[in-house]
Structure formats: structure tokens, C-alpha cells
Design a protein around this motif. Structure first.
Motif, PDB file in Angstrom:
ATOM      1  N   ALA A  82       5.064   0.890  -5.760  1.00  0.00           N
ATOM      2  CA  ALA A  82       3.817   0.375  -5.184  1.00  0.00           C
ATOM      3  C   ALA A  82       3.458  -1.017  -5.668  1.00  0.00           C
ATOM      4  O   ALA A  82       2.833  -1.794  -4.934  1.00  0.00           O
ATOM      5  N   LEU A  83       3.831  -1.366  -6.917  1.00  0.00           N
ATOM      6  CA  LEU A  83       3.415  -2.646  -7.495  1.00  0.00           C
ATOM      7  C   LEU A  83       4.635  -3.439  -7.934  1.00  0.00           C
ATOM      8  O   LEU A  83       5.617  -2.875  -8.428  1.00  0.00           O
ATOM      9  N   LYS A  88       1.005  -6.723  -8.368  1.00  0.00           N
ATOM     10  CA  LYS A  88       0.427  -6.871  -7.037  1.00  0.00           C
ATOM     11  C   LYS A  88       1.040  -5.844  -6.079  1.00  0.00           C
ATOM     12  O   LYS A  88       2.169  -5.396  -6.260  1.00  0.00           O
ATOM     13  N   PRO A  89       0.267  -5.475  -5.010  1.00  0.00           N
ATOM     14  CA  PRO A  89       0.782  -4.477  -4.055  1.00  0.00           C
ATOM     15  C   PRO A  89       2.054  -4.942  -3.374  1.00  0.00           C
ATOM     16  O   PRO A  89       2.161  -6.100  -2.952  1.00  0.00           O
ATOM     17  N   LEU A  93       3.510  -0.473  -0.249  1.00  0.00           N
ATOM     18  CA  LEU A  93       2.178   0.069  -0.486  1.00  0.00           C
ATOM     19  C   LEU A  93       1.213  -0.385   0.591  1.00  0.00           C
ATOM     20  O   LEU A  93       0.406   0.404   1.105  1.00  0.00           O
ATOM     21  N   LEU A  94       1.286  -1.686   0.938  1.00  0.00           N
ATOM     22  CA  LEU A  94       0.369  -2.207   1.957  1.00  0.00           C
ATOM     23  C   LEU A  94       0.581  -1.506   3.297  1.00  0.00           C
ATOM     24  O   LEU A  94      -0.384  -1.210   4.020  1.00  0.00           O
ATOM     25  N   VAL A 107      -7.325  -1.340  -3.367  1.00  0.00           N
ATOM     26  CA  VAL A 107      -6.198  -1.163  -4.276  1.00  0.00           C
ATOM     27  C   VAL A 107      -6.619  -1.236  -5.741  1.00  0.00           C
ATOM     28  O   VAL A 107      -6.016  -0.610  -6.614  1.00  0.00           O
TER      29      VAL A 107
END
Length: 695
Positions: A82-83, A88-89, A93-94, A107
Motif C-alpha cells: 500500500a505504501l 506515500k500511497p 492503494l489509490l 489515507v
């Protein structure tokens, strides 16, 4: 969000009367449970069931128009996916957030926690609760699918199916109609009452007004239990007014309560000349065909009056009463005609007509069965020192009424009519009574056949069926028992125990099997299988009576041949179990059984000269001393005294296991000690397998 009572009603054509109470309960329970599962009603919300001939309905209290919102946490994906390295995403994940409608700025609120061996991201959101209008139709449809309906039907041009055509659907939440569609019907607030006494279509103002509105404007008592109670009060009051009794009426009351919506009881009458017909015929005609409640005097004799439960309340019931009397008269005339015609031919003369009647294609005709029953009943009567000739005669005639007109019309009267016809033929009372009683006990709690002759014929009837069907491999499986063999087995057991009768079950089975033609009973080991089946039924019967399971297992483990002695053995084991020595002796017995299983050969008799240790000598002498007393008590069926006498061995048994090595290396010593334990086990287990009492 509002909370109010919810009403759901299906208005139908006449529903199956015998299934109505169960349909109503299932329908109401499923809907209430569905509302609670959706959070629309509290877990303890009360609901009221309604079931009448033309409706299924339920009212549920405290139903919300919308369930409360609740927090729901779901796992999104592992943190490593996810990161990115900067926290950061990732695109993955987005993309998932977009698919689930989660805003990008959420988030930062994601929770990180371990999920197994990897860290994952979790999202918590407030989810709106279910709306009643959105889910009610589905809940009702699920309730309909769960109804115990073996066959459904289709009506009109639609695709809806139900046990009967459905005409109206009512969804009412408080005073508001809940929009919905079930069985091709849109919901509303309109219903209908009694077919003839109602004022027509009825608008229900509120869900809470449903029951009083139907009663006042629709002339319907919608609750089944209240309608049944109303009928019962009227029946008892009218019977008392007539100076009469109703006798048994519960089953008919249940059925009638499912046939009427606005019950009113009236008194009917038929000509006294019909009372010359056996009253069982008249009672069955009135109850089964007309749903009338016969009236009796204090001695149980049928009166020429009966009670009618009408679905109409009128100021002058003359036409209703006259109409019902006019309807029942031909039925009573038929019964009288059958009775008079049947008496023109004796039961003996009817026997040849049993030859073409198939009992079972592998077990022959009813006439062949009669020949077996005659021999078997005579053999059982001889064992009981009863009247062998009477038992054989009763068995010979027991099935002849199957080819009478009366039994052809009313199969429920078999045996009963046989008795009447036997008496008309001049047969003795003992023979006639045995003909009727040979079907007993027909159900749980039914009376047993009275006397040795009747018991012999009843046992013969049931044992022939059991041995025959087990002998051709037709054994009950699961819930399937097409030949009612479980009922037959329970009948045999009840007769043996409750009469009681000093008969050996294995001998009864062998005697019954000997009556079949050679080579007919081909199922391998059927006699042992039948005996196991009988003991399993006996185990269940005793457990239902409240007996302790361990005590039952201890007694039945020995498969006692004399079933009549089982109650006394159970009582003895219960008394023994209460003794302080019982647990230790049961444990020792269990240990002995396990040791003897390892013996390489039969232990034989213990030899005093080979005893070495003082403890084994003491046990030997005590066993020798107590054995005659125990055997005497057992022979005299004093089982409690027999087991209590064994309690005195506890100290010697405990000391033996403390001091003596049973499995000694020296063969003669080892075999002698095993022989002593075998003798002790045989003495301890004459009444029951005491080891079964050990925890």
C-alpha cells in the motif's frame, strides 16, 4: 428514524388446515428474525403470530424505519504493497480506495496493525443502517421460502408460486404503508375479513389496530391459539349444558380451529336408532368426515347428539343445524349398512379372501402371514402357560376384518371391527378382545393388550413384522421407516416390560424366524442385527423415562435376554452406585476387563495351591465365600442384594492390586492370577457391566 409496530400479512385462499399452525409460526419467526438480523428490531422485540384459514400475518414491536449506522473496519492490503518507501500511497492503494469510494485524504486515518505475520492497513468507516423499505420485501420472501410447504401452485398469469393463491399483501409500519412487492403483489393497507360476515375490504389504520379491526369489522379471530381457546370454551360450555362429555377432542380441535375464522358452536342430533351400530364407527364418521364433536354420557357411551363448530354466527341457527344433520345422516346410514352386511359372513369364512391380498412381495400374502401368526401366537402363549387354543384362534381371525366393507371404508377401525364381528360370530370374549388388542400399543402412551392371550397375539404380530423385514434386509435407515418397525419394536419392549412377561427376546426372534418358509429370510446376521436394533430402542425408551445413561449402559451392555427384568436391574445398579464402595469397584472392574483382554488364552479356574501373595489368597477366599450368596440372589432376582453383597469385596480387591503383580513372568502364576480375576469379573458382572459406571 422512527420506531413503531410493523404488520406483515398475506391474504390467501384457504390454507391446508393441518399445516396451518406450523405455517403461521414459521412465517412470523422468520420475519422477526430477519428484522433483528438487519438491526431494524431489538433482539428482544416481541412479535405476535396470526394464522387463520385465509391469512398468515405477524406484528413485530419496536421496528425502526432505518437501522442505526455502525462502524465497519475492513482490511485494505499489506503495508508493503500500500505504501512506497516514502510512506506515500502506491497506485495499487489509490485504485482500491477509488473502487471502494474512499476519499484520498482518508489515507492519513488508516490504521496500521499486524495481520498474521505482516503489517496491514485497515479502514474504519461509518456505514448507514438498513432501511426498512429497502429490505422488507426480501425478508418476507425469505420467510416464504422457509415455510414447510411440500407442494406449491401457480395462479393467474404471473410467475408467483405459493401453497395457495395469494390476493393481498399488507406492509404497515405504524400508520404508514411500507412500499414493497412480494408474490407479484404490491403492498398496501387493505385486507379482507370473514367471507360472509365482513363488511368487505377493510383498511387497517395502524399496525397495532390490526387484530381489533379484524375482529370488529372483519369478524375474524386472527390468532390461532386464541381462536382455538374460544372454540374450546364454547364446546365445554355447550357440553355441560347438554349434561354430556366430549371425551378426547384435542386433535379435532386443532383441525377445526384451522378451518374457521369466526367460530360458533351449535348442537346437532341424529336418530337414536343409529346407536345400534358400534359407536366407534359413528364417532369416526362424525369426527373424520364431518368434523363434528360427538357427545358421551358419564359411562363413555355415545349419545345421539353432537356439537358443530360453524364458521357463521346467526340469530336463528335452525337451518345450519338441520343442514348438518341432513349431511351426517347418509354417513351414518352407510355405516349401519356396512355393519349389517359384514355380519352376514363370518370372519372364518373371509379368510380365503386374504390369499390375494399381498402383505409384501417378498413375504407373501396376508393369508400366509395369518398362518405364521397363528403358530407364533400359540408358541408364545405356551411359554406364558396361557390358553394356546384361544391365542391361535385369535391370531387366525385377527386380520380377517381387513376384507370387510367397514374396514375398507374406515381403515382406522381394523381390529376394533374384528372384535365386534367375532362376538357376532359367537367367538369367546377372550378371542374377540385379543383380535382388537393385537394392534396395541399403537403409539406412545397407548394401552397395552390385557391378558396373556392378547399379549401373545400382539407380540406375534409385531415380531413377525420385525423378523420378516429384517430378514429380507428392509431395515429402517435415518428417518425412513415405511413399515413402522421402530413402533413395532417399542411395542414389543413395552409389552415385555410393563406387562411384565417372562420371555427371552432371542428365543422370541428365533421362534418367529422359524415360521417363515426356508430360504425366505436371506439377510446375513439379521437376528443379531434385529436384537441390536431392539436394544437401541430400549436404550432410548429408558432414557426418555429419566434413567441415568451410565446405569442404562451398564445393564444393557450384557444384552439381557429377559427384558422384563431390566427395570429391576436398573434399580439395583442405581442402589449399588450410591454405595461408597461403588466407584472403586467399578474402576477395579474396568481394570480387570482391560487386563483380561490381553490374556493369551482362556484363564480357566484359579488353583489355591498356586496362590503366593497373601493379598491374592484373601481375595480368593472372599470370592469363594461370597459367590454362592451372589448367585442365589441373582437366581431369585434380588439384584440389589446381589450387588450390595459384592460391595464387601472392595478392601480385598484394593489390596490385591496394591500388592500383586498380575502379569507375572512365571506362566503358571500369571495364568492363575488371570483366572482369579476372571472369576471375580464373572461374579461382579452378573447383573450389569459394572465397569461402565467408572468415569
Amino acid at each position: 428514524m422512527t420506531s413503531a409496530t410493523l404488520l406483515v400479512e398475506l391474504l390467501t385462499e384457504e390454507l391446508p388446515p393441518k399445516a396451518l399452525p406450523r405455517l403461521g409460526e414459521t412465517f412470523a419467526t422468520r420475519i422477526a428474525d430477519g428484522l433483528k438480523a438487519k438491526g431494524l428490531a431489538p433482539a428482544d422485540a416481541a412479535f405476535r403470530t396470526f394464522a387463520s384459514p385465509r391469512r398468515l400475518a405477524v406484528t413485530v414491536a419496536q421496528v425502526a424505519s432505518e437501522a442505526a449506522a455502525k462502524e465497519v473496519t475492513e482490511k485494505l492490503m499489506p503495508v508493503s504493497v500500500a505504501l512506497d518507501a516514502e510512506g506515500k500511497p502506491t497506485p495499487a492503494l489509490l485504485k482500491k480506495m477509488e473502487a471502494k469510494g474512499i476519499p484520498v485524504d482518508a489515507v492519513t486515518g488508516f490504521e496500521r496493525r499486524m495481520d498474521g505475520k505482516a503489517e496491514a492497513l485497515f479502514h474504519t468507516a461509518l456505514v448507514p443502517g438498513a432501511r426498512l423499505a429497502d429490505v422488507l420485501s426480501a425478508i418476507v420472501q425469505d420467510a416464504i421460502k422457509a415455510l414447510p410447504i411440500p407442494k406449491v401452485m401457480r395462479w393467474g398469469d404471473g410467475d408467483a408460486t405459493f401453497v395457495r393463491p395469494v390476493h393481498k399483501l399488507t406492509f404497515l409500519h405504524g400508520a404508514e404503508v411500507v412500499p414493497g412487492r412480494v408474490l407479484d403483489l404490491d403492498s398496501g393497507r387493505t385486507t379482507r375479513g370473514h367471507r360472509f360476515m365482513s363488511r368487505g375490504d377493510i383498511d387497517i389504520a395502524t399496525a397495532d389496530a390490526y387484530e381489533p379491526t379484524l375482529l370488529a369489522e372483519g369478524k375474524v379471530i386472527p390468532n390461532f391459539a386464541e381462536r382455538r381457546a374460544n372454540i374450546e370454551r364454547q364446546l365445554l360450555a355447550e357440553a355441560a349444558k347438554q349434561g354430556a362429555l366430549l371425551n378426547e377432542y384435542a386433535d379435532l380441535l386443532d383441525e377445526v380451529a384451522a378451518l374457521v375464522e369466526h367460530p360458533t358452536v351449535y348442537v346437532g342430533e341424529f336418530e337414536a336408532e343409529f346407536l345400534a351400530v358400534p359407536q366407534e364407527c359413528l364417532i369416526l364418521t362424525m369426527r373424520a368426515n364431518q368434523k363434528y364433536f360427538p357427545l358421551f354420557d358419564g359411562a363413555g357411551k355415545l349419545l345421539n347428539r353432537f356439537l358443530i363448530v360453524s364458521n357463521m354466527q346467526v340469530a336463528d341457527p335452525t337451518n345450519i343445524v338441520a343442514g348438518n344433520a341432513r349431511v351426517v345422516r347418509p354417513r351414518l346410514s352407510d355405516a349401519r349398512f356396512f355393519f349389517e352386511q359384514d355380519k352376514k359372513q363370518t370372519l372364518e369364512a373371509r379368510l380365503p379372501r386374504l390369499a390375494p391380498v399381498v402383505y409384501h412381495n417378498k413375504l407373501g400374502s396376508q393369508l400366509e402371514r395369518v398362518e405364521r401368526l397363528e403358530a407364533l401366537a400359540g408358541a408364545i402363549a405356551a411359554q406364558l402357560h396361557g390358553d394356546v387354543a384361544a391365542a391361535k384362534r385369535a391370531a387366525r381371525l385377527a386380520k380377517a376384518d381387513l376384507v370387510t366393507d367397514m374396514v375398507g371404508e374406515f381403515p382406522e377401525l381394523q381390529g376394533i371391527m374384528g372384535r365386534y364381528y367375532a362376538l357376532a360370530d359367537g367367538e369367546g370374549l377372550v378371542v374377540a378382545d385379543a383380535i382388537q388388542a393385537h394392534y396395541q400399543p399403537r403409539f406412545a402412551g397407548d394401552a397395552l393388550p390385557a391378558g396373556n392371550v392378547a399379549a401373545a397375539v400382539a407380540l406375534a404380530d409385531k415380531l413377525d413384522a420385525l423378523v420378516g423385514f429384517f430378514g429380507i434386509g428392509m431395515v429402517p435407515t435415518g428417518d425412513k421407516d415405511p413399515f413402522a418397525l421402530r413402533r413395532a419394536a417399542l411395542g414389543v419392549l413395552r409389552i415385555l416390560i410393563e406387562a411384565p412377561l417372562p420371555l427371552e427376546l432371542p428365543k422370541l426372534i428365533d421362534t418367529a424366524a422359524a415360521g417363515f418358509k426356508p430360504g425366505l429370510l436371506t439377510a446375513e446376521g439379521f437376528a443379531a442385527q434385529l436384537q441390536d436394533f431392539m436394544f437401541e430402542r430400549l436404550r432410548n425408551l429408558l432414557r426418555e423415562s429419566g434413567r441415568d445413561g451410565a446405569v442404562i449402559d451398564a445393564v444393557l451392555a450384557l444384552k439381557p435376554a429377559r427384558i422384563d427384568l431390566v427395570p429391576a436391574k436398573l434399580a439395583a445398579v442405581e442402589a449399588f452406585r450410591a454405595l461408597p464402595e461403588a466407584e472403586a469397584l467399578a474402576a477395579a472392574n474396568k481394570r480387570i476387563v482391560n487386563i483380561l483382554k490381553k490374556a493369551e488364552a482362556a484363564p480357566g479356574e484359579p488353583d489355591l495351591a498356586l496362590l503366593q501373595e497373601e493379598a491374592e489368597k484373601v481375595l480368593f477366599h472372599q470370592v469363594v465365600e461370597v459367590a454362592p450368596l451372589v448367585r442365589s440372589h441373582v437366581a431369585n432376582e434380588d439384584y440389589t442384594d446381589a450387588l450390595c453383597a459384592l460391595a464387601g469385596l472392595r478392601a480385598a480387591v484394593d489390596q490385591f492390586f496394591e500388592d500383586v503383580m498380575v502379569m507375572a513372568e512365571e506362566p503358571l502364576t500369571r495364568q492363575n492370577r488371570l483366572a482369579l480375576l476372571a472369576q471375580l469379573a464373572g461374579l461382579m458382572n452378573q447383573v450389569a457391566d459394572i465397569s461402565r459406571l467408572s468415569a
